[in-house]
Design an enzyme around this catalytic site. Structure first.
Site, PDB file in Angstrom:
ATOM      1  N   ASP A 157      -0.574  13.442  51.373  1.00 53.65           N
ATOM      2  CA  ASP A 157       0.270  12.422  50.750  1.00 53.65           C
ATOM      3  C   ASP A 157       1.714  12.877  50.628  1.00 53.65           C
ATOM      4  OD1 ASP A 157       0.536   9.850  49.363  1.00 53.65           O
ATOM      5  OD2 ASP A 157       0.936  11.068  47.591  1.00 53.65           O
ATOM      6  N   LEU A 238       2.232   5.520  43.970  1.00 54.13           N
ATOM      7  CA  LEU A 238       3.267   4.564  44.390  1.00 54.13           C
ATOM      8  C   LEU A 238       4.137   5.087  45.527  1.00 54.13           C
ATOM      9  CD1 LEU A 238       4.397   3.376  40.848  1.00 54.13           C
ATOM     10  CD2 LEU A 238       3.045   2.080  42.494  1.00 54.13           C
ATOM     11  N   ARG A 239       3.809   6.291  46.038  1.00 54.15           N
ATOM     12  CA  ARG A 239       4.643   6.848  47.095  1.00 54.15           C
ATOM     13  C   ARG A 239       4.636   5.955  48.329  1.00 54.15           C
ATOM     14  NH1 ARG A 239       3.032  12.099  47.028  1.00 54.15           N
ATOM     15  NH2 ARG A 239       4.819  12.824  45.833  1.00 54.15           N
ATOM     16  N   ALA A 240       3.503   5.364  48.663  1.00 52.61           N
ATOM     17  CA  ALA A 240       3.416   4.513  49.855  1.00 52.61           C
ATOM     18  C   ALA A 240       4.296   3.275  49.717  1.00 52.61           C
ATOM     19  CB  ALA A 240       1.963   4.112  50.106  1.00 52.61           C
ATOM     20  N   LEU A 243       7.874   4.373  50.315  1.00 51.22           N
ATOM     21  CA  LEU A 243       8.129   4.800  51.693  1.00 51.22           C
ATOM     22  C   LEU A 243       8.071   3.636  52.681  1.00 51.22           C
ATOM     23  CD1 LEU A 243       6.246   8.207  51.799  1.00 51.22           C
ATOM     24  CD2 LEU A 243       8.681   7.838  52.146  1.00 51.22           C
TER      25      LEU A 243
END
Length: 532
Positions: A157, A238-240, A243
């Protein structure tokens, strides 16, 4: 010019684009390339670094900590009596590319340092009484073959983008690649000059995209669409979401656009979701029509393992199932021998020599925790459904790990389900978490023990100062095409770092194959019988 021109490289368009987007927006977090070897990944990265006039550093898997992070220059210290820091590979890659082939085999400590340095743009070098903050803002690129072991999900991730790299299957494409390679080897200068125009155009396009990045606007529904994609793919965190927006913005800048649209997000969504999604994408093809009832009945009679997945609660068995006694005894020995790590204090030794001209090695001690790990392979295939054997198998594993709840033993869990092996837990001392995963485990399908053994090698890479026991809980009814010789060969090849083997036999009934007993005898493992 020694490097192959970037614009002359045939194929790997997704990998190229992912790298370019990371140059346009360095905050994307690097690229993880998953797939085949020998597809020109190193050549591609070197070529791009040459095009952008940025440093390229290739970090070998066996690199020492001093080489990666840096160290004191002893020659300067002895001859000039000056403390000078010799920069490591992380610092040398500043403002450039850091590439690691087989990154899944890198030890966990260096992996954590790499990811932190890539995210923050710096790291602290602590050596021999000195502390320096070194700049290390680089594009981290890793490549790996999943058959040699996977990265932990939390490490995956941390990579911003991911691409799948495949060997070209087109005859025309392969032929053109060979022609370019031969032409370059015969006359590199002339070959490079033939691509000067394309190289300059791409260079200008990337610089223009960098300058325009912050001015790219978002359409109203883009943020909601990105979050919806993340939800549909069961992405954690929430990184996706972030990004998807940032990668689409860099893509629009590269395409000389003005606004981020849904179409732009669709063009790059696999870069962000490929290594993060926990379920099949929403646009997958519908399943094939089920076979007729007569055929289903015939399949059930010929292979009782091919059953739909079901779930059973754990049943704690009455008998006492324990880990290998030599495992616990040898742990004490490891702590006694390796609990205190002794090494040479370079700085104090050299300083003492300069002051007295008497050379004497000065030692320093550092207490380090000793790692101990138990890896469970739990057979959860269809054959374990009969008489609810799987419930007792789950309970057996749960009973064994609960004895070590207050210790420093780490646990990993691999399940055998639907003809596949899945790493459900990797290296944790949280007994409650392992127990929860055991309870959630479904049952059904065939038993692919070879797939599970292949994962062991990658799981143990970088596990230093360890004592490892492998516990296999199964009824021994493995896939029909898998012979016991295949299992033994696979174990001997992939499980070389396993110190102790325990086989818990869950087979019951009047007719028994005795495969688990046979494996225990031939692999010199600790055999235990699970009674229902």
């Amino acid at each position: 010019m020694n490097n192959f021109p970037f614009t002359a490289i045939i194929g790997q368009e997704s990998f190229k684009l992912a790298l370019i987007l990371n140059i346009i927006d360095p905050t994307l977090g690097g690229v993880l390339a998953v797939g085949d070897k020998g597809t020109g990944k190193t050549t591609l990265i070197r070529s791009l670094s040459d095009l952008m006039q940025k440093p390229f550093v290739n970090l070998p898997i066996g690199a020492s900590e001093d080489r990666v992070l840096g160290h004191i220059n002893l020659e300067k210290l002895i001859n000039d009596k000056k403390e000078e820091v010799q920069h490591g590979l992380l610092s040398q890659a500043h403002q450039g590319f850091l590439y690691i082939d087989e990154i899944n085999l890198l030890n966990d400590y260096l992996m954590d340092v790499l990811l932190d340095a890539s995210a923050t743009g710096s790291y602290h070098l602590e050596r021999e009484g000195i502390s320096r903050k070194l700049n290390s803002r680089f594009c981290l690129i890793g490549s790996m073959n999943p058959e040699e072991g996977d990265l932990r999900p939390q490490l995956k991730d941390r990579f911003g983008l991911s691409v799948e790299v495949k060997t070209p299957s087109s005859l025309q494409e392969r032929t053109q690649i060979v022609q370019h390679r031969l032409a370059f080897d015969d006359n590199p200068k002339a070959f490079f000059e033939g691509f000067d125009k394309e190289q300059q155009q791409l260079f200008d396009q990337i610089l223009s995209a960098q300058a325009r990045l912050s001015s790219i606007e978002l359409e109203e529904d883009v943020l909601e669409y990105c979050s919806q994609l993340a939800l549909e793919h069961a992405v954690e965190g929430l990184r996706a979401d972030i990004l998807l927006v940032k990668t689409a913005r860099a893509y629009v800048a590269f395409q000389n656009g003005e606004k981020v649209t849904k179409e732009a997000v669709k063009a790059i969504r696999e870069f962000v979701l490929l290594h993060r999604k926990n379920q099949n994408p929403p646009n997958q093809e519908p399943p094939q029509n089920p076979p007729p009832q007569e055929e289903q009945k015939e399949q059930q009679e010929t292979s009782k393992e091919e059953t739909p997945p079901v779930q059973f609660e754990s049943v704690i068995p009455n008998e006492s199932l324990t880990l290998n006694q030599s495992f616990k005894e040898s742990n004490k020995q490891v702590i006694h021998q390796n609990g205190v790590k002794s090494s040479t204090d370079t700085r104090k030794t050299v300083s003492q020599y300069l002051a007295t001209y008497n050379f004497e090695l000065i030692k320093k001690s550092k207490v380090e925790p000793t790692k101990k790990q138990v890896i469970f392979i739990l057979d959860s295939s269809g054959s374990m459904i009969k008489d609810q054997v799987i419930a007792y198998a789950k309970g057996a594993v749960q009973k064994m790990i609960e004895k070590y709840e207050s210790s420093d033993v780490h646990f990993s869990l691999i399940s055998l389900l639907q003809n596949e092996a899945e790493v459900m837990v990797q290296e944790t001392s949280n007994v409650a978490f392992v127990t929860e995963k055991i309870q959630q485990l479904q049952t059904g399908g065939k038993t692919n023990i070879i797939a599970a053994l292949k994962k062991i090698k990658g799981m143990l890479v970088g596990f230093d100062l360890s004592e490892t026991e492998l516990v296999i809980v199964s009824d021994g009814r493995f896939c029909a095409e898998t012979s016991i010789e295949d299992i033994i060969s696979s174990y001997q090849f992939h499980c070389k770092k396993v110190d102790h083997l325990t086989l818990v036999d869950a087979e019951n009934g009047v007719v028994r194959l005795g495969i688990m007993q046979d494996l225990a005898d031939r692999l010199r493992g600790n055999y235990q019988k699970l009674s229902l």
